[in-house]
Enzyme design. Structure first.
Site, mmCIF file in Angstrom:
data_model
loop_
_atom_site.group_PDB
_atom_site.id
_atom_site.type_symbol
_atom_site.label_atom_id
_atom_site.label_comp_id
_atom_site.label_asym_id
_atom_site.label_seq_id
_atom_site.Cartn_x
_atom_site.Cartn_y
_atom_site.Cartn_z
ATOM 1 N N HIS A 283 -25.917 -0.942 -3.454
ATOM 2 C CA HIS A 283 -25.277 -2.143 -3.996
ATOM 3 C C HIS A 283 -25.192 -3.246 -2.940
ATOM 4 O O HIS A 283 -25.069 -4.423 -3.282
ATOM 5 C CB HIS A 283 -23.884 -1.801 -4.522
ATOM 6 C CG HIS A 283 -23.524 -2.549 -5.769
ATOM 7 N ND1 HIS A 283 -24.158 -2.368 -6.989
ATOM 8 C CD2 HIS A 283 -22.598 -3.527 -5.993
ATOM 9 C CE1 HIS A 283 -23.636 -3.173 -7.890
ATOM 10 N NE2 HIS A 283 -22.697 -3.887 -7.313
ATOM 11 N N HIS B 37 -24.195 -10.576 -14.876
ATOM 12 C CA HIS B 37 -22.739 -10.534 -15.018
ATOM 13 C C HIS B 37 -22.333 -11.071 -16.389
ATOM 14 O O HIS B 37 -22.950 -12.010 -16.903
ATOM 15 C CB HIS B 37 -22.055 -11.365 -13.938
ATOM 16 C CG HIS B 37 -22.104 -10.734 -12.581
ATOM 17 N ND1 HIS B 37 -21.951 -11.454 -11.424
ATOM 18 C CD2 HIS B 37 -22.286 -9.441 -12.191
ATOM 19 C CE1 HIS B 37 -22.032 -10.644 -10.386
ATOM 20 N NE2 HIS B 37 -22.242 -9.416 -10.831
#
Length: 338
Positions: free
Chosen positions: A262, A288
């Site tokens: 990540h 997102h």
């Protein structure tokens, strides 16, 4: 009502409710299933309860809280993981509220358990020189090195989540100009991400080396292990950490003390921000749901804060100019220091 009906409700929950009614992803279902596996293991090994005899009324607030404390204190789980386990358990009891309202009181007490506040931690990301050093580390002359370089490059260039790279099939790649990759994100949302010519070249080299060019239209994984199965999260994490540690030994100042897949996603987001890319575009690029999630990158980047403060200050603070005498005094003082 059968006293031992817990298994029936769990079957309905996992086989019917969350896959179809809630439309949870396979990864979420696996995570929820793992939570119950760990919970039942706790009941058997710590409390010495027989799972086949466990009823819904046996599972109360005290039992769940003791389980959560055991995760943190004995198994050394993080508070974030503890909260994720709690969320999985509470999701089942929300389902049970509707399916078996006679257990409403039991459900309400378990749903009243609060998540623990997770302390803020610094976001781990790499600078552009660190990314260059990391991607220069795999031995690109070896077959394994070509694969590993393709994985790391694609992780960074697309800003993809590690699961999105794991689930990537050959039919999701379009390597003719303009090259793109189709990613399947959270909530089964698809997004098309452009990839740079350098990345395209690295992927083509990898595919040629593994004889994948004649299978571009097949739904087979892009990256796989020796058994030709999809790589796991642990597998990709191992690959990243191997090269990270090697690169860090050569130049430890460039790198943080630890890294995860990540971190490459964070790095890409930070570099887009530093390149003055609009937050809305970065939100869509990362997949997102809300721009408020993307804003954490702006809040975590000290360089962006410094630039904003400098720009604001330059419009308010008076311009300072040194006179000839001031410069002489300053030079004399510097000479004394030297």
């Amino acid at each position: 009502m059968n006293k031992y009906s817990l298994g029936k409700y769990l079957s309905d929950y996992f086989l019917r409710y969350i896959p179809s009614r809630m439309n949870y992803s396979d990864n979420t279902i696996k995570a929820y299933r793992d939570t119950f596996t760990v919970f039942f293991r706790y009941c058997m090994e710590v409390l010495h309860l027989r799972i086949e005899k466990l009823s819904i009324t046996d599972i109360n607030k005290d039992l769940i809280e003791n389980f959560l404390n055991w995760l943190v204190n004995e198994k050394e789980y993080s508070l974030r993981t503890r909260n994720q386990r709690l969320a999985a358990l509470q999701s089942f009891f929300r389902f049970l509220q509707i399916e078996a309202p006679e257990y409403l009181d039991v459900c309400n007490t378990i749903l009243s358990i609060k998540s623990k506040k997770v302390p803020n931690t610094d976001m781990t990301y790499l600078s552009i020189p660190a990314i260059k050093k990391l991607l220069a580390t795999p031995k690109s002359k070896t077959k394994e090195g070509k694969r590993d370089l393709a994985i790391l490059t694609l992780l960074y260039d697309t800003g993809a989540r590690v699961q999105e790279i794991i689930d990537l099939n050959l039919c999701d790649l379009k390597l003719s100009p303009p090259a793109t990759v189709k990613l399947l994100g959270k909530g089964q949302k698809v997004r098309i991400i452009p990839i740079m010519p350098q990345t395209t070249k690295i992927i083509n080299t990898y595919m040629n080396n593994y004889q994948l060019t004649d299978k571009c239209n097949l739904a087979v994984p892009v990256f796989f292990n020796k058994q030709r199965n999809k790589l796991s999260r642990a597998g990709i994490t191992y690959i990243l950490k191997k090269y990270f540690e090697e690169a860090r030994k050569e130049n430890y100042i460039l790198f943080p003390s630890k890294i995860s897949p990540h971190s490459l996603r964070h790095s890409k987001a930070m570099h887009l921000l530093e390149g003055n890319v609009n937050l809305i575009y970065i939100r869509d690029f990362l997949g997102h749901a809300s721009v408020s999630t993307t804003e954490i990158y702006a809040k975590s980047n000290p360089e962006l804060k410094r630039k904003a403060i400098e720009e604001a200050s330059s419009n308010v603070l008076p311009q300072e100019t040194l006179t000839a005498n001031d410069k002489e005094v300053l030079l004399d003082w510097l000479k004394e220091l030297i």
